[in-house]
Design an enzyme around this catalytic site. Sequence first.
Site, PDB file in Angstrom:
ATOM      1  N   SER A 116       0.853  -1.190   0.000  1.00 23.12           N
ATOM      2  CA  SER A 116       0.000   0.000   0.000  1.00 23.12           C
ATOM      3  C   SER A 116       0.883   1.233   0.000  1.00 23.12           C
ATOM      4  CB  SER A 116      -0.900   0.019   1.243  1.00 23.12           C
ATOM      5  OG  SER A 116      -1.570   1.260   1.376  1.00 23.12           O
ATOM      6  N   TYR A 146      -2.679   0.360  10.642  1.00 28.61           N
ATOM      7  CA  TYR A 146      -2.714  -0.154   9.271  1.00 28.61           C
ATOM      8  C   TYR A 146      -1.429   0.223   8.544  1.00 28.61           C
ATOM      9  CZ  TYR A 146      -4.209  -0.747   4.406  1.00 28.61           C
ATOM     10  OH  TYR A 146      -4.299  -1.119   3.082  1.00 28.61           O
TER      11      TYR A 146
END
Length: 256
Positions: free
Chosen positions: A147, A160
């Site tokens: 990501s 996250y």
Amino acid sequence: MSHPDLFSLSGARALVTGASRGIGLTLAKGLARYGAEVVLNGRNAESLDSAQSGFEAEGLKASTAVFDVTDQDAVIDGVAAIERDMGPIDILINNAGIQRRAPLEEFSRKDWDDLMSTNVNAVFFVGQAVARHMIPRGRGKIVNICSVQSELARPGIAPYTATKGAVKNLTKGMATDWGRHGLQINGLAPGYFATEMTERLVADEEFTDWLCKRTPAGRWGQVEELVGAAVFLSSRASSFVNGQVLMVDGGITVSL
């Protein structure tokens, strides 16, 4: 070797985790269109059956493998069953992941543990189980879904961000350990894409306005735009690419 052959996945078997919806399902369909025999993984049999029906409706074929990627024993057994009953896994798309949002000072231990279990442990569990079969064959492709949050931080998603930083560096570690055995392990890092996971943000006009101004491409990404990168990293076209993380983000990570 002709140019079409360079990106062909014909004859290759690809296991895609978290493939019942979203990015995983889109990538699985993309690999199938380039010739791969796709195995869809998830925890829910009904969801996988629905995804498989969607493949058939588009003239594509897929098999399913139901197991929990956060359970190491289940992963080992599930991967072994695929190898035994379907054939060797040539490509792994390590896609399964979750998101939890909360201010860091209020973040619960359970949410932290859930994130680490799904986003980090599962990448290791599945990657290791598959690599153990790939190594004796001297070949294999592993694509870990990373990501842009491994490079960028935003309020409310610090844990996250930590998990995706871990996946980025685990990808490098896998390449260092397994590259000598003929495996290529790389990361594919989506930027901001319109998916089930980002529905709330897509609907937030203020955030979308900020994102479009912040991103050189000036828009949200569409999940189909990840397929080309996944095919590249899964094919012979990337035979000397190892330990890299390919950002597919509309330019957000290079813009101030």
